[in-house]
Motif scaffolding. Structure first.
Motif, PDB file in Angstrom:
ATOM      1  N   ARG A  15      29.802   9.669  41.321  1.00 22.15           N
ATOM      2  CA  ARG A  15      30.470   8.575  40.614  1.00 22.15           C
ATOM      3  C   ARG A  15      31.933   8.455  41.050  1.00 22.15           C
ATOM      4  N   LEU A  16      32.603   9.598  41.116  1.00 19.65           N
ATOM      5  CA  LEU A  16      34.017   9.595  41.494  1.00 19.65           C
ATOM      6  C   LEU A  16      34.198   9.087  42.925  1.00 19.65           C
ATOM      7  N   LEU A  17      33.343   9.534  43.811  1.00 21.28           N
ATOM      8  CA  LEU A  17      33.454   9.091  45.205  1.00 21.28           C
ATOM      9  C   LEU A  17      33.298   7.576  45.292  1.00 21.28           C
ATOM     10  N   LYS A  18      32.333   7.058  44.537  1.00 21.35           N
ATOM     11  CA  LYS A  18      32.111   5.605  44.600  1.00 21.35           C
ATOM     12  C   LYS A  18      33.278   4.842  43.989  1.00 21.35           C
ATOM     13  N   LEU A  19      33.867   5.383  42.951  1.00 18.88           N
ATOM     14  CA  LEU A  19      35.053   4.731  42.377  1.00 18.88           C
ATOM     15  C   LEU A  19      36.185   4.691  43.398  1.00 18.88           C
ATOM     16  N   ARG A  26      43.668   6.394  43.785  1.00 19.79           N
ATOM     17  CA  ARG A  26      44.168   6.288  42.413  1.00 19.79           C
ATOM     18  C   ARG A  26      44.380   7.684  41.854  1.00 19.79           C
ATOM     19  N   SER A  27      44.960   7.756  40.693  1.00 22.10           N
ATOM     20  CA  SER A  27      45.295   9.063  40.122  1.00 22.10           C
ATOM     21  C   SER A  27      44.126   9.612  39.313  1.00 22.10           C
ATOM     22  N   ARG A  28      44.203  10.883  39.024  1.00 19.04           N
ATOM     23  CA  ARG A  28      43.192  11.498  38.167  1.00 19.04           C
ATOM     24  C   ARG A  28      43.127  10.784  36.818  1.00 19.04           C
ATOM     25  N   ALA A  29      44.279  10.435  36.316  1.00 18.99           N
ATOM     26  CA  ALA A  29      44.298   9.786  35.003  1.00 18.99           C
ATOM     27  C   ALA A  29      43.555   8.452  35.046  1.00 18.99           C
ATOM     28  N   GLN A  30      43.773   7.696  36.119  1.00 21.54           N
ATOM     29  CA  GLN A  30      43.077   6.416  36.237  1.00 21.54           C
ATOM     30  C   GLN A  30      41.575   6.619  36.390  1.00 21.54           C
ATOM     31  N   LEU A  31      41.214   7.656  37.128  1.00 19.15           N
ATOM     32  CA  LEU A  31      39.789   7.973  37.234  1.00 19.15           C
ATOM     33  C   LEU A  31      39.240   8.300  35.858  1.00 19.15           C
ATOM     34  N   GLY A  32      40.029   9.045  35.108  1.00 14.27           N
ATOM     35  CA  GLY A  32      39.595   9.442  33.775  1.00 14.27           C
ATOM     36  C   GLY A  32      39.323   8.247  32.868  1.00 14.27           C
ATOM     37  N   ASP A  33      40.068   7.151  33.088  1.00 19.80           N
ATOM     38  CA  ASP A  33      39.857   5.963  32.263  1.00 19.80           C
ATOM     39  C   ASP A  33      38.463   5.374  32.447  1.00 19.80           C
ATOM     40  N   LEU A  37      34.683  11.495  30.962  1.00 24.54           N
ATOM     41  CA  LEU A  37      34.617  12.944  31.077  1.00 24.54           C
ATOM     42  C   LEU A  37      35.883  13.496  30.428  1.00 24.54           C
ATOM     43  N   SER A  38      35.804  14.719  29.949  1.00 24.50           N
ATOM     44  CA  SER A  38      37.023  15.308  29.402  1.00 24.50           C
ATOM     45  C   SER A  38      37.988  15.569  30.552  1.00 24.50           C
ATOM     46  N   ARG A  39      39.257  15.659  30.225  1.00 24.91           N
ATOM     47  CA  ARG A  39      40.266  15.862  31.261  1.00 24.91           C
ATOM     48  C   ARG A  39      39.993  17.115  32.076  1.00 24.91           C
ATOM     49  N   SER A  40      39.598  18.173  31.357  1.00 27.80           N
ATOM     50  CA  SER A  40      39.400  19.430  32.088  1.00 27.80           C
ATOM     51  C   SER A  40      38.232  19.300  33.060  1.00 27.80           C
ATOM     52  N   LYS A  41      37.141  18.725  32.570  1.00 28.87           N
ATOM     53  CA  LYS A  41      35.971  18.554  33.417  1.00 28.87           C
ATOM     54  C   LYS A  41      36.323  17.709  34.638  1.00 28.87           C
TER      55      LYS A  41
END
Lengths: 396, 396
Positions: A15-19, A26-33, A37-41
DNA sequence: CCCACTTTGTCCTCTCCCTGGAAAAAGTGG
DNA sequence: CCACTTTTTCCAGGGAGAGGACAAAGTGGG
């Protein structure tokens, strides 16, 4: 350079790769949006991707009012090869991991020369792109061929216009030569995927992509996925009957759409008109070049030649008739028209639209855009790159 | 009796419920063979399902060479209501959790009388089934209507043959009356789901289900899922042009398939033939009943009446023409023919087959069975039960 | 009837994953 | 310089699930 060997270990990583592919760095935070997933995960998975080398750090992101975050992006050295084998020419392009076309070559070539000759050419073009410094090697390749494909094996089956290719192990052979994973699909399906990824069909779940070139085909996208059919021949609409007891077609029937309208049919009709003295414009062009193609008809139409305009309109009407049936049946959210004859442009589009809106029911056409593809010849190669990247960015 | 309120808490439980629905009672061990869960996890999930009451113990299973295991099954008291509203009649059936039909009623009724009158009838029939002891109440109901449906809301949209129904909140209203969850779909889609669940289309991923009744429609199944289209009108093939400049159709166009072949068109053609003295057989029947329907044509054809046979063959040919186009486009693994006119049987089927095999390309037809549905009028109600059970057996 | 072997069901522990809070790090703007 | 925001890291605790051990139940042969 050692090429990509890693694959995502799980669905989250995929999923992350496709995003990152579709939305860029983009940043981890933007991915997190976007991933729930929890931040730690999330941090753990991103770290693992960084370890594999598929993803690399990419400087600081713009601040959103607090601490600036570190961007990540797909490895900048990743390269995909997109190959679109048409009936009369070959397109080869290199893309980066975000599927942006870095270099694109086009070469006339008759697919009937057979797989060996064509692949020699394709490999030469791929080497040329590499030599020009655009790629140090390829991490994967997508190939489109103008006929049905047994998708899981990557082998053409019973292709009408490319007899020598039946059963040729395209995937196997090219994977060997290129030294990277390869996926094979029908060229029309790849065009659909291209327009879906980077063209007019972004954000549409169900649509049809009609490609009018030497022949006519249709890419079918259902719920975001290409529908290939039971034997890989879905979308083969060139041999749907458009004119009862019409012209004989190479397939043995009469009145097939392709026999009445396609690049080949248009050229033949234009020649006939020129020889019968119906169109001075076309006659001039025939004399100048010794032959006529769809391009000549387009030019003559642009110059106002009524015969050419008439041919285009008639073809559009017939295509529209068939599309109207498909629209009633499939109820798509969008119809994209593309392929070699898009040069015929809005005359063709207008004829198709008129016919579809007239013949299909209001509920199906009420909010149905019918538009030209916006990627032109790049649609196929981008779709090819998308095909292989979808494969490589999925858990093994 | 309190009805089912529980729903599966996760995808595993949903999977187990569907296995029990489709395969009947079985042991934990047998379930384990098909779900790829550890024994402990499986035991936990089954125990939870037992707690909810959706699943109950069901005696001992046969030994497989060792300790005999305890069977489980879906709660024997679960009841689904399947409703199939046709243009001229209504079918209502009760099923158990395994979707076996326990009772089935059929009542002539004109859908144009409007939703209020029809639902009064449906509720009466549901009450009658309940009164006969087949059900103490209903845990869910599926409803099929003969027109396009906005699926998520369960509301008919712009239905041509049922004007009074446009926008009527079918799902909402029936859910209120019956006191249980309700799902609404097009009747053809339900027929397709019925044949998929318990009929000829078991184990086929992509297929078409053509229903020829008062009108003509087509259920489309892609990858095991019904395709409904962007506005819910997918499969509306009755208004595809079959005959250029053919008969005028109620939709405003000419030559629509439905104008040339359907229950209604067939009755009209038969009447014409009888009045013109072309068929003594039909004339006799007209005199006896005062009117002619597709059933009369079927009977006359069975008696060898050449005019009736001709009508059926011609209709089959035209239907076959349209289907041939759809087969080229969609490349299904199976085509099912069903609906009211299946009484026309093999004469019709032969005509359709001939036309499809002649007009579509060998790759698409090479291994394509074209068969009659095997569930008859039960297909719709089974499909309706399947629709609601799929809904209830999914995580909330 | 006993015994070896198979299948099924239960129990228990160990591991891994993930959530959520706390706190630190890094910036912004007044 | 300070209050506030955003991002990141760290950590503890809970929970779920895999997998092994073992008990229970049954089969079939001697």
């Amino acid at each position: 350079m050692r090429r990509m060997t890693a694959r995502p270990a799980n669905a989250h990583q995929a999923r992350l790769l496709k995003l990152l592919r579709d939305g860029g760095p983009r940043s981890r935070a933007q991915l997190g949006d976007r991933v729930d997933l929890s931040r730690s995960k999330l941090a753990v998975e991103v770290d693992r991707l960084l370890e594999t080398g598929l993803v690399v750090a990419d400087g600081l992101a713009a601040s959103r009012g607090g601490r600036r975050s570190h961007n990540v992006r797909l490895a900048p050295g990743l390269r995909f090869l997109g190959v679109d084998i048409g009936a009369t020419s070959v397109d080869v392009a290199v893309t980066n991991a975000e599927l942006e076309v870095l270099g694109h070559l086009n070469q006339p070539m008759d697919v009937r020369e057979g797989p060996v000759a064509v692949f020699e050419q394709v490999l030469a073009m791929a080497a040329k792109l590499r030599a020009s410094g655009l790629a140090e090697g390829y991490d994967g390749a997508g190939i489109g061929v103008p006929g049905p494909v047994r998708f899981p094996e990557g082998v053409p089956v019973a292709p009408p216009i490319m007899p020598g290719w039946d059963g040729f192990p395209v995937r196997e052979a090219l994977s060997q030569e290129l030294g990277c994973p390869v996926m094979v699909d029908n060229d029309v399906n790849l065009m659909a995927m291209g327009e879906q990824h980077a063209g007019v069909a972004r954000s549409v779940g169900d649509f049809l992509c009609i490609k009018i070139g030497t022949g006519i085909g249709c890419g079918i996208v259902v719920g975001g996925e290409v529908h290939r059919g039971t034997t890989g021949s879905a979308g083969d609409i060139g041999h749907i009957q458009a004119v009862p007891d019409g012209r004989p077609c190479a397939c043995g029937n009469r009145g097939c759409l392709e026999a009445h309208f396609s690049g080949a049919a248009l050229a033949r009709d234009a020649l006939e008109a020129a020889q019968q003295g119906l169109s001075p414009e076309l006659a001039t062009r025939l004399e100048a070049n010794g032959r006529l193609t769809a391009v000549d008809v387009a030019a003559a139409a642009a110059a106002g030649d009524p015969t050419s305009l008439g041919l285009i309109r008639q073809g559009g009407t017939r295509t529209g008739q068939v599309i109207a049936g498909l629209v009633s049946f499939f109820n798509p959210g969008l119809v994209v028209i593309g392929g070699g004859v898009t040069g015929l442009g809005h005359t063709l589009l207008a004829a198709i639209r008129t016919q579809v809106y007239r013949q299909s029911l209001p509920l199906a056409t009420g909010n149905l855009p019918i538009v030209l593809g916006e990627l032109g010849p790049k649609a196929g190669v981008i779709g090819a790159a998308r095909l292989i990247s979808d494969h490589l960015f999925s858990p093994a």
